[in-house]
Scaffold this motif. Structure first.
Motif, PDB file in Angstrom:
ATOM      1  N   SER A  49       5.958  -8.670  14.467  1.00  0.00           N
ATOM      2  CA  SER A  49       5.327  -9.030  15.746  1.00  0.00           C
ATOM      3  C   SER A  49       6.368  -9.011  16.846  1.00  0.00           C
ATOM      4  O   SER A  49       7.542  -9.283  16.603  1.00  0.00           O
ATOM      5  CB  SER A  49       4.780 -10.453  15.691  1.00  0.00           C
ATOM      6  OG  SER A  49       3.825 -10.555  14.714  1.00  0.00           O
TER       7      SER A  49
ATOM      8  N   LEU B  94       0.744  -8.740   4.550  1.00  0.00           N
ATOM      9  CA  LEU B  94       0.734 -10.176   4.298  1.00  0.00           C
ATOM     10  C   LEU B  94      -0.669 -10.680   3.959  1.00  0.00           C
ATOM     11  O   LEU B  94      -1.644 -10.267   4.570  1.00  0.00           O
ATOM     12  CB  LEU B  94       1.254 -10.872   5.565  1.00  0.00           C
ATOM     13  CG  LEU B  94       1.385 -12.388   5.549  1.00  0.00           C
ATOM     14  CD1 LEU B  94       2.311 -12.857   4.432  1.00  0.00           C
ATOM     15  CD2 LEU B  94       1.901 -12.871   6.899  1.00  0.00           C
ATOM     16  N   ARG B  95      -0.741 -11.598   2.993  1.00  0.00           N
ATOM     17  CA  ARG B  95      -2.016 -12.194   2.587  1.00  0.00           C
ATOM     18  C   ARG B  95      -1.888 -13.707   2.567  1.00  0.00           C
ATOM     19  O   ARG B  95      -0.832 -14.231   2.220  1.00  0.00           O
ATOM     20  CB  ARG B  95      -2.400 -11.728   1.173  1.00  0.00           C
ATOM     21  CG  ARG B  95      -2.536 -10.220   1.027  1.00  0.00           C
ATOM     22  CD  ARG B  95      -3.772  -9.725   1.735  1.00  0.00           C
ATOM     23  NE  ARG B  95      -3.922  -8.280   1.680  1.00  0.00           N
ATOM     24  CZ  ARG B  95      -3.777  -7.488   2.740  1.00  0.00           C
ATOM     25  NH1 ARG B  95      -3.446  -7.987   3.912  1.00  0.00           N
ATOM     26  NH2 ARG B  95      -3.970  -6.188   2.633  1.00  0.00           N
TER      27      ARG B  95
ATOM     28  N   TYR C 246      -7.309   4.077   1.617  1.00  0.00           N
ATOM     29  CA  TYR C 246      -8.068   3.786   0.403  1.00  0.00           C
ATOM     30  C   TYR C 246      -8.266   5.034  -0.458  1.00  0.00           C
ATOM     31  O   TYR C 246      -8.470   4.931  -1.656  1.00  0.00           O
ATOM     32  CB  TYR C 246      -9.434   3.194   0.743  1.00  0.00           C
ATOM     33  CG  TYR C 246      -9.399   1.842   1.417  1.00  0.00           C
ATOM     34  CD1 TYR C 246      -8.203   1.123   1.523  1.00  0.00           C
ATOM     35  CD2 TYR C 246     -10.560   1.263   1.933  1.00  0.00           C
ATOM     36  CE1 TYR C 246      -8.178  -0.116   2.145  1.00  0.00           C
ATOM     37  CE2 TYR C 246     -10.531   0.017   2.542  1.00  0.00           C
ATOM     38  CZ  TYR C 246      -9.337  -0.663   2.656  1.00  0.00           C
ATOM     39  OH  TYR C 246      -9.320  -1.885   3.262  1.00  0.00           O
TER      40      TYR C 246
ATOM     41  N   ASP D 271       3.151   1.606  15.154  1.00  0.00           N
ATOM     42  CA  ASP D 271       1.905   1.389  14.427  1.00  0.00           C
ATOM     43  C   ASP D 271       0.722   1.566  15.382  1.00  0.00           C
ATOM     44  O   ASP D 271       0.879   1.371  16.586  1.00  0.00           O
ATOM     45  CB  ASP D 271       1.914  -0.052  13.888  1.00  0.00           C
ATOM     46  CG  ASP D 271       1.051  -0.223  12.653  1.00  0.00           C
ATOM     47  OD1 ASP D 271       0.296   0.700  12.324  1.00  0.00           O
ATOM     48  OD2 ASP D 271       1.150  -1.288  12.013  1.00  0.00           O
TER      49      ASP D 271
ATOM     50  N   GLU E 230      -9.630   7.751   4.073  1.00  0.00           N
ATOM     51  CA  GLU E 230     -10.545   7.278   3.023  1.00  0.00           C
ATOM     52  C   GLU E 230     -11.150   8.407   2.193  1.00  0.00           C
ATOM     53  O   GLU E 230     -11.715   8.149   1.134  1.00  0.00           O
ATOM     54  CB  GLU E 230     -11.652   6.423   3.642  1.00  0.00           C
ATOM     55  CG  GLU E 230     -11.094   5.139   4.250  1.00  0.00           C
ATOM     56  CD  GLU E 230     -12.158   4.215   4.826  1.00  0.00           C
ATOM     57  OE1 GLU E 230     -13.308   4.664   4.975  1.00  0.00           O
ATOM     58  OE2 GLU E 230     -11.823   3.057   5.105  1.00  0.00           O
TER      59      GLU E 230
ATOM     60  N   ASN F 150       5.710  -4.936   8.786  1.00  0.00           N
ATOM     61  CA  ASN F 150       5.152  -5.151  10.131  1.00  0.00           C
ATOM     62  C   ASN F 150       5.884  -6.290  10.823  1.00  0.00           C
ATOM     63  O   ASN F 150       6.150  -7.322  10.216  1.00  0.00           O
ATOM     64  CB  ASN F 150       3.671  -5.509  10.034  1.00  0.00           C
ATOM     65  CG  ASN F 150       2.844  -4.361   9.517  1.00  0.00           C
ATOM     66  OD1 ASN F 150       2.570  -3.406  10.232  1.00  0.00           O
ATOM     67  ND2 ASN F 150       2.485  -4.424   8.239  1.00  0.00           N
TER      68      ASN F 150
ATOM     69  N   GLN G  10       0.850  -1.186   0.000  1.00  0.00           N
ATOM     70  CA  GLN G  10       0.000   0.000   0.000  1.00  0.00           C
ATOM     71  C   GLN G  10       0.889   1.240   0.000  1.00  0.00           C
ATOM     72  O   GLN G  10       1.794   1.360   0.823  1.00  0.00           O
ATOM     73  CB  GLN G  10      -0.917   0.013   1.230  1.00  0.00           C
ATOM     74  CG  GLN G  10      -1.975   1.097   1.129  1.00  0.00           C
ATOM     75  CD  GLN G  10      -2.977   1.066   2.277  1.00  0.00           C
ATOM     76  OE1 GLN G  10      -2.631   0.731   3.403  1.00  0.00           O
ATOM     77  NE2 GLN G  10      -4.215   1.440   1.982  1.00  0.00           N
TER      78      GLN G  10
ATOM     79  N   GLU H  39       3.872   0.035   2.352  1.00  0.00           N
ATOM     80  CA  GLU H  39       3.775  -0.910   3.465  1.00  0.00           C
ATOM     81  C   GLU H  39       3.455  -2.282   2.902  1.00  0.00           C
ATOM     82  O   GLU H  39       2.521  -2.436   2.114  1.00  0.00           O
ATOM     83  CB  GLU H  39       2.678  -0.498   4.463  1.00  0.00           C
ATOM     84  CG  GLU H  39       2.546  -1.529   5.594  1.00  0.00           C
ATOM     85  CD  GLU H  39       1.585  -1.140   6.719  1.00  0.00           C
ATOM     86  OE1 GLU H  39       0.858  -0.145   6.586  1.00  0.00           O
ATOM     87  OE2 GLU H  39       1.583  -1.864   7.740  1.00  0.00           O
TER      88      GLU H  39
END
Ligand code: C2E
Ligand code: MG
Ligand code: MG
Length: 430
Positions: free
Chosen positions: A248, A190-191, A387, A308, A368, A246, A173, A187
């Motif tokens: 963890s 993950l998908r 978006y 974040d 947005e 990102n 993004q 950025e």
């Protein structure tokens, strides 16, 4: 005992009692203090138990109490309450005075199972639910938990194969500088697409991967892929692009994490100043002292670190003073209400100001609409992501849409705004 209860038509209860955050006691005060705590809690539990009950320790910080011959399940609830209270009494261990809370899962024979294995499994599912509710509470098993536990297990297993079977991929993004309309960063998000489960949202599978530790392997893959992609884009003509990844807390605390970052940068040839790691406020604050040491080591290696979802967790201001974060990412909840709630607008302005004083960049997430962007720009926010400009997209689309026409003034949508804001763009942070 179960056979006897079955013969006489009696009920029995099973409690699994887990101490909340016991690891912190071990990690911060040492194992001998941890042992003392376990022993005194065990003693208290034995004193609390009725003669016919069984108290045992499963391992680690988990105890099991079997309640023989109870009238109905509410007896088990009352017993859970009693154990919760005795665990929470103050303990003197060495020079320390400690208070431990506990989470308890309850199953009842024969309602929730006929054999020990099922009863333990179900009490465990109830324990998981108690922890999810924020700990320091008890929960009865319900059949719905079984379904959830099964779903979790299915997902855990599926996740173990996701990497090897090429089901994971990244989307990017764009992050945009409002004053110029330039894409300054991307950025990596993950998908996971599973052949039967379909597209699983990251907010569902990442916590599971964190729980099983799988996030370490997956996170390494994310880091490698994202850095390689950024390097490729740089070579194709976007020399200043910064890639955000990102991370963890589980990953960050892993002893080999910093070495992995170093290796990935060397392997891919990406300059460390072009990588930014993102960690949420609450993850940073889990073990603040330990984090600070790791953050300093990371700093020496060169990549930036962004906070974040800033504003919804708890981040001590002294923490911000001690460490130079590269960016604050204002949480989406503020951005969403910035136009409707004047108090949120004021808080957002305060965050932006604070960041400026501390020489951190600020980016607003999940922007947005043009109105949101304008308001954010008017209070001094320099960058946006959301978006309004673009959804996360594949690497190919990102390159095509955002990198090939990358020159000042390419995006009319912010040009107008820059003009409205007058000749001086917002102060640049070094
Ligand atoms: P995040 O890092 O705060 O990411 C921002 C989330 O907001 C992303 O959700 C993004 O798709 C979404 N988003 C962006 N613009 C808009 C907008 O204008 N409106 C709305 N409604 N949403 C927007 P996503 O991709 O579902 O990711 C959710 C979270 O999962 C991320 O939150 C991040 O915490 C985590 N995550 C994603 N990828 C990774 C990863 O590789 N590693 C780790 N550890 N966590 C990741
Ligand atoms: Mg993020
Ligand atoms: Mg966020």
């Amino acid at each position: 005992m179960l056979a006897e209860a079955g013969r006489h038509g009696e009920k029995a209860g099973l409690l699994i009692i887990a101490l909340d955050h016991f690891k912190v006691v071990n990690d911060s005060l040492g194992h001998s203090i941890g042992d003392m705590v376990l022993k005194s809690i065990a003693e208290r539990m034995k004193d609390t138990a009725r003669q016919q009950d069984i108290v045992s320790r499963l391992g680690g910080d988990e105890f099991v109490v079997v309640l023989r011959n109870i009238k109905d399940s509410s007896d088990a609830g009352m017993a859970a309450d009693r154990y919760k209270r005795v665990v929470a009494q103050e303990i003197c261990a060495g020079h320390h005075r400690l208070i431990n809370t506990s989470s308890i899962g309850i199953s009842v024979f024969p309602d929730n199972g006929f054999d020990a294995e099922t009863l333990i499994k179900n009490a465990d599912a109830a324990l998981y639910a108690a922890k999810e509710m924020g700990r320091n509470t008890w929960q009865f098993f319900t059949s719905d938990m079984n379904r959830k536990a099964l779903e979790r297990l299915t997902m855990e297993n599926a996740l173990r194969h996701a990497l090897a079977e090429d089901q994971l991929y990244l989307e990017y993004q764009p992050q945009v500088e409002i004053a110029t309309g330039r894409v300054v960063g991307a950025e990596a998000l993950l998908r996971w697409r599973h052949p039967e489960l379909g597209q699983v949202p990251p907010n569902t599978f990442i916590p599971i991967a964190e729980n099983t530790g799988e996030i370490v392997r997956i996170g390494e893959w994310v880091l490698k892929s994202a850095c390689a992609q950024a390097r490729e884009w740089q070579c194709e003509g976007a020399p200043s692009l910064i890639i955000s990844v990102n991370v963890s807390a589980v990953q960050f605390r892993h002893p080999l994490f910093l070495r992995t970052v170093d290796e990935v940068l060397k392997e891919t040839g990406l300059g460390p100043e072009h990588l930014e790691l993102e960690m949420t406020e609450s993850q940073l604050m889990e073990h603040p002292e330990m984090m600070m040491v790791l953050l300093r080591q990371l700093r020496e290696m060169g990549p930036g670190l962004a906070i974040d979802d800033f504003g919804i967790g708890y981040c001590g201001l002294s923490y911000l003073r001690q460490f130079q974060f590269s960016r604050l990412k204002i949480d989406q909840s503020f951005v969403r209400s910035v136009l409707v709630d004047p108090r949120d607008a004021a808080l957002t302005a305060a965050i932006v100001n604070m960041a400026r004083v501390l020489k951190m960049k600020v980016i607003a997430e999940c922007v947005e609409t043009a109105e949101q962007m304008k308001l954010l720009a008017s209070i001094g926010c320099q960058e946006i992501q959301g978006y309004y400009f673009s959804r996360p997209v594949s690497a190919a689309v990102f390159a095509e849409k955002f990198l090939q026409r990358q020159h000042p003034g390419a995006y009319a949508w912010t040009n107008g705004l820059a003009a409205e804001m007058g000749p001086t763009p917002p102060a640049q942070v070094q």
